[in-house]
Write a protein that holds these residues in place. Structure first.
Motif, PDB file in Angstrom:
ATOM      1  N   ALA A  28       0.731  -1.174   0.005  1.00  0.00           N
ATOM      2  CA  ALA A  28      -0.011   0.095   0.035  1.00  0.00           C
ATOM      3  C   ALA A  28       0.861   1.398   0.005  1.00  0.00           C
ATOM      4  CB  ALA A  28      -0.908   0.104   1.304  1.00  0.00           C
ATOM      5  N   GLY A  29       2.027   1.200   0.704  1.00  0.00           N
ATOM      6  CA  GLY A  29       2.824   2.541   0.966  1.00  0.00           C
ATOM      7  C   GLY A  29       3.634   2.775  -0.452  1.00  0.00           C
ATOM      8  N   GLY A  30       4.016   1.434  -1.212  1.00  0.00           N
ATOM      9  CA  GLY A  30       4.471   1.680  -2.733  1.00  0.00           C
ATOM     10  C   GLY A  30       3.493   2.262  -3.494  1.00  0.00           C
ATOM     11  N   ALA A  31       2.340   1.784  -3.646  1.00  0.00           N
ATOM     12  CA  ALA A  31       1.199   2.345  -4.424  1.00  0.00           C
ATOM     13  C   ALA A  31       1.109   3.855  -4.157  1.00  0.00           C
ATOM     14  CB  ALA A  31      -0.060   1.460  -4.383  1.00  0.00           C
ATOM     15  N   ALA A  32       0.888   4.300  -2.830  1.00  0.00           N
ATOM     16  CA  ALA A  32       0.891   5.610  -2.568  1.00  0.00           C
ATOM     17  C   ALA A  32       1.838   6.718  -2.725  1.00  0.00           C
ATOM     18  CB  ALA A  32       0.163   5.640  -0.979  1.00  0.00           C
ATOM     19  N   GLY A  33       3.146   6.131  -2.466  1.00  0.00           N
ATOM     20  CA  GLY A  33       4.250   6.704  -3.050  1.00  0.00           C
ATOM     21  C   GLY A  33       4.428   7.007  -4.207  1.00  0.00           C
ATOM     22  N   VAL A  34       4.070   6.067  -5.172  1.00  0.00           N
ATOM     23  CA  VAL A  34       4.162   6.510  -6.630  1.00  0.00           C
ATOM     24  C   VAL A  34       3.011   7.522  -6.950  1.00  0.00           C
ATOM     25  CG1 VAL A  34       3.613   5.431  -9.021  1.00  0.00           C
ATOM     26  CG2 VAL A  34       4.879   4.156  -7.260  1.00  0.00           C
ATOM     27  N   LEU A  36       1.642   9.672  -5.052  1.00  0.00           N
ATOM     28  CA  LEU A  36       2.361  11.063  -4.361  1.00  0.00           C
ATOM     29  C   LEU A  36       3.542  11.505  -5.189  1.00  0.00           C
ATOM     30  CD1 LEU A  36       1.938  13.217  -2.059  1.00  0.00           C
ATOM     31  CD2 LEU A  36       3.742  11.723  -0.630  1.00  0.00           C
ATOM     32  N   GLY A  37       4.577  10.961  -5.371  1.00  0.00           N
ATOM     33  CA  GLY A  37       5.745  11.054  -6.169  1.00  0.00           C
ATOM     34  C   GLY A  37       5.295  11.967  -7.363  1.00  0.00           C
ATOM     35  N   GLY A  38       4.390  11.489  -7.989  1.00  0.00           N
ATOM     36  CA  GLY A  38       4.009  12.137  -9.347  1.00  0.00           C
ATOM     37  C   GLY A  38       3.146  13.355  -9.407  1.00  0.00           C
ATOM     38  N   VAL A  39       2.430  13.588  -8.326  1.00  0.00           N
ATOM     39  CA  VAL A  39       1.997  14.815  -8.057  1.00  0.00           C
ATOM     40  C   VAL A  39       2.915  15.810  -7.497  1.00  0.00           C
ATOM     41  CG1 VAL A  39       0.220  16.102  -6.376  1.00  0.00           C
ATOM     42  CG2 VAL A  39      -0.406  13.857  -7.544  1.00  0.00           C
ATOM     43  N   LEU A  40       4.166  15.147  -6.661  1.00  0.00           N
ATOM     44  CA  LEU A  40       4.909  16.161  -6.046  1.00  0.00           C
ATOM     45  C   LEU A  40       5.700  16.799  -7.234  1.00  0.00           C
ATOM     46  CD1 LEU A  40       5.677  14.935  -2.477  1.00  0.00           C
ATOM     47  CD2 LEU A  40       4.427  16.933  -3.146  1.00  0.00           C
ATOM     48  N   ALA A  41       6.322  15.654  -8.440  1.00  0.00           N
ATOM     49  CA  ALA A  41       6.965  16.041  -9.157  1.00  0.00           C
ATOM     50  C   ALA A  41       6.285  17.135 -10.272  1.00  0.00           C
ATOM     51  CB  ALA A  41       7.345  14.720 -10.059  1.00  0.00           C
ATOM     52  N   ASP A  42       4.990  17.231 -10.404  1.00  0.00           N
ATOM     53  CA  ASP A  42       4.493  18.012 -11.143  1.00  0.00           C
ATOM     54  C   ASP A  42       4.400  19.648 -10.567  1.00  0.00           C
ATOM     55  OD1 ASP A  42       3.750  16.321 -13.123  1.00  0.00           O
ATOM     56  OD2 ASP A  42       1.835  15.913 -12.319  1.00  0.00           O
ATOM     57  N   ARG A  43       4.288  19.516  -9.072  1.00  0.00           N
ATOM     58  CA  ARG A  43       3.977  20.774  -8.470  1.00  0.00           C
ATOM     59  C   ARG A  43       5.450  21.353  -8.073  1.00  0.00           C
ATOM     60  NH1 ARG A  43      -0.734  20.142  -3.989  1.00  0.00           N
ATOM     61  NH2 ARG A  43      -2.452  19.631  -5.713  1.00  0.00           N
TER      62      ARG A  43
END
Length: 72
Positions: A28-34, A36-43
């Protein structure tokens, strides 16, 4: 990851339920991390996101050194 549940039950003495919870939380943490990482990379941009992720990983590794064994 393949042998994590075996390691937790045989070597560390954790219960089967606890081992399943740990493996499930990792997934679950791996799925959430991917996500979240995409959203943060965009911002924030890729470089700032990678730097924050590596600093957080280093802090968690230090915290892991001071962790206690799981209850049986």
């Amino acid at each position: 990851m393949l042998f994590l549940s075996l390691y937790l039950t045989d070597v560390r003495g954790a219960s089967v339920g606890l081992a399943g919870t740990v493996v499930g939380a990792y997934g679950a943490g791996g799925a959430a991390g991917v996500l979240l990482g995409g959203v943060l990379a965009d911002r924030w941009g890729r470089r700032a996101t990678l730097l924050a992720a590596h600093l957080a990983t280093a802090a968690l590794m230090v915290a892991l050194a001071f962790s206690r064994p799981p209850p049986p």
